[in-house]
Design a protein around this motif. Structure first.
Motif, PDB file in Angstrom:
ATOM      1  N   ASP A   1       0.832  -1.216   0.000  1.00 31.64           N
ATOM      2  CA  ASP A   1       0.000   0.000   0.000  1.00 31.64           C
ATOM      3  C   ASP A   1       0.858   1.256   0.000  1.00 31.64           C
ATOM      4  O   ASP A   1       0.545   2.242  -0.682  1.00 31.64           O
TER       5      ASP A   1
ATOM      6  N   ARG B   1       2.389   1.631  -3.411  1.00 33.24           N
ATOM      7  CA  ARG B   1       1.310   1.983  -4.338  1.00 33.24           C
ATOM      8  C   ARG B   1       0.930   3.456  -4.189  1.00 33.24           C
ATOM      9  O   ARG B   1       0.758   4.184  -5.187  1.00 33.24           O
TER      10      ARG B   1
ATOM     11  N   GLU C   1       2.324  -0.902 -11.501  1.00 31.00           N
ATOM     12  CA  GLU C   1       1.476  -1.877 -10.806  1.00 31.00           C
ATOM     13  C   GLU C   1       2.206  -2.375  -9.568  1.00 31.00           C
ATOM     14  O   GLU C   1       3.433  -2.498  -9.578  1.00 31.00           O
ATOM     15  N   VAL C   2       1.438  -2.669  -8.531  1.00 35.96           N
ATOM     16  CA  VAL C   2       1.988  -3.268  -7.313  1.00 35.96           C
ATOM     17  C   VAL C   2       1.066  -4.411  -6.909  1.00 35.96           C
ATOM     18  O   VAL C   2      -0.144  -4.226  -6.786  1.00 35.96           O
ATOM     19  N   ARG C   3       1.638  -5.603  -6.723  1.00 38.92           N
ATOM     20  CA  ARG C   3       0.859  -6.780  -6.345  1.00 38.92           C
ATOM     21  C   ARG C   3       1.528  -7.480  -5.163  1.00 38.92           C
ATOM     22  O   ARG C   3       2.726  -7.352  -4.941  1.00 38.92           O
TER      23      ARG C   3
END
Length: 290
Positions: free
Chosen positions: A27, A30, A37-39
């Motif tokens: 988070d 991000r 993109e952040v996963r």
């Protein structure tokens, strides 16, 4: 060329706190807009490692393991689940020096930059110091204070202890704390003898674990001797003539997000922003640390 960050962690079906650090740091990255993109993905939770790369649309994916040491999970489980043709020798590591390797996944398009675990990155030394500052509430904590860097330790994987000793040595070299010791749960020197290893009246205990769970919330406080009959403990606790400041799992420290970004940047990511330190990099790099 779009870039994505994939943070991979162990997770747990039994401990709801296990995934919290990965979620919180993702988070933070991000919110900073550091990647397109952040996963997050987990070994023991959803979203799973096996499907993680299928959720990413970016051309370049930087995979950063949220683990303390090099070993079974970083060298076997994660590459296998992500379907990466990875060999431990690709890192050319001595147990604490894994950097990154560029690979092509077998079942999806794109390029993966597989990074070493956050726990062995040089910037983790800063997180240990920050953790001591956080738990004591003293930004310049160190003078006259002992620091215990605590790991699990295991005879099955010598790298588990190497990461702990590596950072304890780096903190000691800074001459900030009166004493610095690497202590362990399952090998010598053991954490249950913590007061035997220090002359300093105040001792800060920092466990190098990613998430708070049974080890950090029950085992270590009990081994140290600060837990009461219900398993609770006060911070600080007076023990054998010492004040024990117990910090809990280092993985929950917000500065960890910066270490994740350091790993990706070292692998070639064009990181656009940093979530901590007013948008700057961790303190080791700013201060000229190695």
């Amino acid at each position: 060329m779009s870039e994505a960050l994939l943070i991979v962690a162990h997770g747990s079906h039994l401990n709801p706190k296990s995934s919290a650090p990965a979620q919180d740091h993702a988070d933070a990255v991000r919110a900073a807009g550091a990647f397109d993109e952040v996963r997050e993905a987990y070994w023991k939770e959803e979203p799973s490692l096996r499907n993680a790369l299928r959720t990413v649309a970016a051309d370049e994916v930087y995979v950063v393991p949220l683990f303390v040491s090099e070993g079974y999970f970083t060298e076997e489980v994660i590459p296998r689940e992500l379907r990466l043709d990875f060999e431990t020798a690709d890192w050319d590591s001595d147990g604490t020096s894994a950097d990154s390797v560029t690979l092509e996944p077998s079942d999806v398009d794109g390029t993966v930059h597989y990074c070493g675990p956050v726990g062995t990155h040089r910037a983790m030394t800063d997180v240990i110091v920050r953790r001591a500052e956080t738990v004591t509430g003293t930004p310049d904590v160190g003078e006259g204070v002992g620091l215990a860097v605590v790991g699990h330790g295991t005879k099955r994987n010598e790298n588990s202890a190497k990461a702990i000793r590596y950072h304890a040595d780096r903190v000691r070299e800074r001459d900030r704390f009166a004493e610095v010791r690497a202590l362990f749960m399952d090998e010598d020197p053991e954490i249950d003898d913590v007061t035997d290893h220090f002359e300093s009246e105040a001792i800060v205990v920092v466990p190098l674990f990613v998430a708070d769970g049974y080890h950090t919330q029950e085992d270590i406080p009990a081994d140290v001797g600060i837990a009461d009959g219900d398993g609770d403990y006060a911070v600080p606790t007076r023990l054998d003539g010492h004040d024990i400041w117990y910090a809990g799992a280092i993985g929950t420290e917000p500065l960890m997000a910066d270490v994740i970004l350091e790993r990706a940047a070292d692998a070639g990511a064009s990181v656009d922003a940093w979530p901590g330190d007013d948008g700057d990099r961790p303190t080791a790099d700013r201060a000229g640390g190695d």
